[in-house]
Design a protein around this motif. Structure first.
Motif, short mmCIF file in Angstrom:
data_model
loop_
_atom_site.label_atom_id
_atom_site.label_comp_id
_atom_site.label_asym_id
_atom_site.label_seq_id
_atom_site.Cartn_x
_atom_site.Cartn_y
_atom_site.Cartn_z
N UNK A 75 -0.14 -34.69 41.50
CA UNK A 75 -1.24 -33.76 41.80
C UNK A 75 -0.65 -32.36 41.66
N UNK A 76 -0.80 -31.78 40.50
CA UNK A 76 -0.22 -30.47 40.22
C UNK A 76 -1.36 -29.47 40.04
N UNK A 77 -1.36 -28.44 40.87
CA UNK A 77 -2.44 -27.46 40.88
C UNK A 77 -1.86 -26.07 40.69
N UNK A 78 -2.51 -25.28 39.84
CA UNK A 78 -2.06 -23.92 39.60
C UNK A 78 -2.23 -23.53 38.15
N UNK A 79 -1.83 -22.33 37.82
CA UNK A 79 -1.95 -21.84 36.46
C UNK A 79 -1.03 -22.60 35.52
N UNK A 80 -1.52 -22.93 34.37
CA UNK A 80 -0.73 -23.71 33.41
C UNK A 80 0.51 -22.95 32.94
N UNK A 81 0.41 -21.62 32.90
CA UNK A 81 1.56 -20.85 32.41
C UNK A 81 2.59 -20.55 33.49
N UNK A 82 2.36 -21.03 34.73
CA UNK A 82 3.36 -20.86 35.79
C UNK A 82 4.59 -21.68 35.45
N UNK A 83 5.75 -21.04 35.43
CA UNK A 83 6.96 -21.72 34.97
C UNK A 83 7.59 -22.62 36.04
N UNK A 84 7.40 -22.27 37.29
CA UNK A 84 8.04 -23.00 38.37
C UNK A 84 7.04 -23.90 39.10
N UNK A 85 7.59 -24.95 39.73
CA UNK A 85 6.76 -25.88 40.51
C UNK A 85 7.35 -26.05 41.90
N UNK A 86 6.51 -25.86 42.89
CA UNK A 86 6.87 -26.11 44.29
C UNK A 86 6.24 -27.44 44.69
N UNK A 87 7.04 -28.37 45.18
CA UNK A 87 6.51 -29.66 45.63
C UNK A 87 6.41 -29.65 47.16
N UNK A 88 5.25 -30.08 47.67
CA UNK A 88 5.02 -30.11 49.11
C UNK A 88 4.64 -31.53 49.52
N UNK A 89 5.47 -32.14 50.37
CA UNK A 89 5.17 -33.45 50.95
C UNK A 89 4.46 -33.24 52.28
N UNK A 90 3.32 -33.92 52.46
CA UNK A 90 2.57 -33.82 53.70
C UNK A 90 2.01 -35.18 54.09
N UNK A 91 1.82 -35.37 55.39
CA UNK A 91 1.17 -36.57 55.93
C UNK A 91 -0.05 -36.09 56.72
N UNK A 92 -1.23 -36.67 56.49
CA UNK A 92 -2.44 -36.17 57.16
C UNK A 92 -2.36 -36.15 58.68
N UNK A 93 -1.60 -37.06 59.29
CA UNK A 93 -1.52 -37.10 60.75
C UNK A 93 -0.45 -36.17 61.32
N UNK A 94 0.33 -35.55 60.46
CA UNK A 94 1.50 -34.78 60.88
C UNK A 94 1.10 -33.47 61.56
N UNK A 95 1.50 -33.24 62.81
CA UNK A 95 1.15 -32.00 63.50
C UNK A 95 1.82 -30.78 62.89
N UNK A 96 3.06 -30.92 62.39
CA UNK A 96 3.73 -29.79 61.76
C UNK A 96 3.07 -29.41 60.44
N UNK A 97 2.52 -30.41 59.75
CA UNK A 97 1.77 -30.12 58.52
C UNK A 97 0.51 -29.33 58.85
N UNK A 98 -0.11 -29.67 59.98
CA UNK A 98 -1.29 -28.94 60.43
C UNK A 98 -0.91 -27.49 60.72
N UNK A 99 0.20 -27.28 61.43
CA UNK A 99 0.66 -25.93 61.72
C UNK A 99 0.97 -25.17 60.43
N UNK A 100 1.60 -25.86 59.50
CA UNK A 100 1.96 -25.24 58.22
C UNK A 100 0.70 -24.80 57.47
#
Length: 277
Positions: free
Chosen positions: A87-112
């Protein structure tokens, strides 16, 4: 009566009393053992009933997801990769990719999400980097339940509508208003997820989305996504990766994700360079 006979009679009486006491003691002991035994049997029966009930409940849950794992894989639109796990979202010409792992139940993900989510989306919009979202479900195993898997499946239904619908729905799930305690398996309820989706313009009254959630169209896909947990040394959420490198800041108990805007900006400036003005 002679003193001798009197003494003998008293001795005999004492013997009979002793014998009677011994018999009574044995009877009392036997009765106590029977009572305790019956109580133990009763407790075991109750415990067995609870075990059976829990087993049946767990069997029902595991049967559903076991069946889902054997279904034909349906990939949401806006995904790539063999199992639709990109699931890659953003401009096609963006050279870099940031990967974010999240769990829907995760409280720290909610804070993030609450503190940094809008900034991440702006960075994507500005072309600073693309973001690959990896939605996992390890908390279902740790805490028991199906909420993470079910929420990821519903996110798949949102993603099938559009990437904006996916991001907006994810934001709604993690919002202070909607995010449950991680031990509360609220996201296992399909209707609860649909109710939250009414806060997302693209999903409000969207019958195709709602049918996909109720019919669990993307359950197999959610399980495939979950298999990515543990890759690249990821053993918690949220986790941010640039390539194979985890992006963290030093916390009081060791490295932690940059879960505030100030920390996020510091890490991203160092990793990707300052934002263009």
């Amino acid at each position: 009566m002679s003193n001798r006979n009197n003494a003998q009679n008293k001795q005999a009486a004492r013997e009979r009393l002793r014998a009677e006491r011994e018999r009574q003691a044995k009877k009392d002991k036997t009765r106590r053992q029977l009572i305790v035994g019956a109580a133990v049997v009763g407790v075991l029966a109750i415990t067995a009933g609870v075990v059976v009930a829990v087993t049946k409940m767990n069997d029902g849950t595991s049967d559903h997801w076991k069946a889902a794992s054997e279904k034909t894989l349906v990939k949401p639109a806006n995904t790539t990769g063999e199992n639709g796990n990109e699931i890659v979202i953003g401009q096609k010409n963006a050279k870099e990719t940031l990967t974010i792992f999240e769990d829907p139940r995760c409280p720290m993900c909610s804070d993030f999400e609450q503190s940094v989510g809008s900034t991440v989306r702006q960075d994507m919009k500005d072309g600073r980097f693309k973001v690959r979202y990896v939605m996992v479900n390890f908390l279902d195993r740790q805490l028991t339940g199906d909420g993470s898997k079910n929420a990821v499946s519903a996110l798949g239904a949102a993603l099938n509508v559009s990437t904006d619908a996916f991001l907006d729905f994810k934001e709604a799930l993690y919002s202070k208003k909607n995010h449950p305690n991680e031990r509360d398996d609220a996201f296992a309820d399909d209707q609860h997820l649909i109710d939250i989706a009414q806060q997302v313009p693209a999903l409000k009254g969207n019958t195709k989305f709602e049918t996909s959630v109720k019919d669990h169209v993307y359950d197999r896909w959610a399980l495939e996504m979950g298999k990515l947990f543990g890759k690249n040394g990821v053993n918690g959420t949220p986790t941010l990766l640039h390539g194979d490198k985890q992006l963290t800041v030093e916390g009081p108990n060791g490295p932690v994700p940059p879960a505030t805007k100030e920390l996020y900006d510091g890490v991203m400036d160092k990793e990707f360079g300052p934002r263009k003005k």
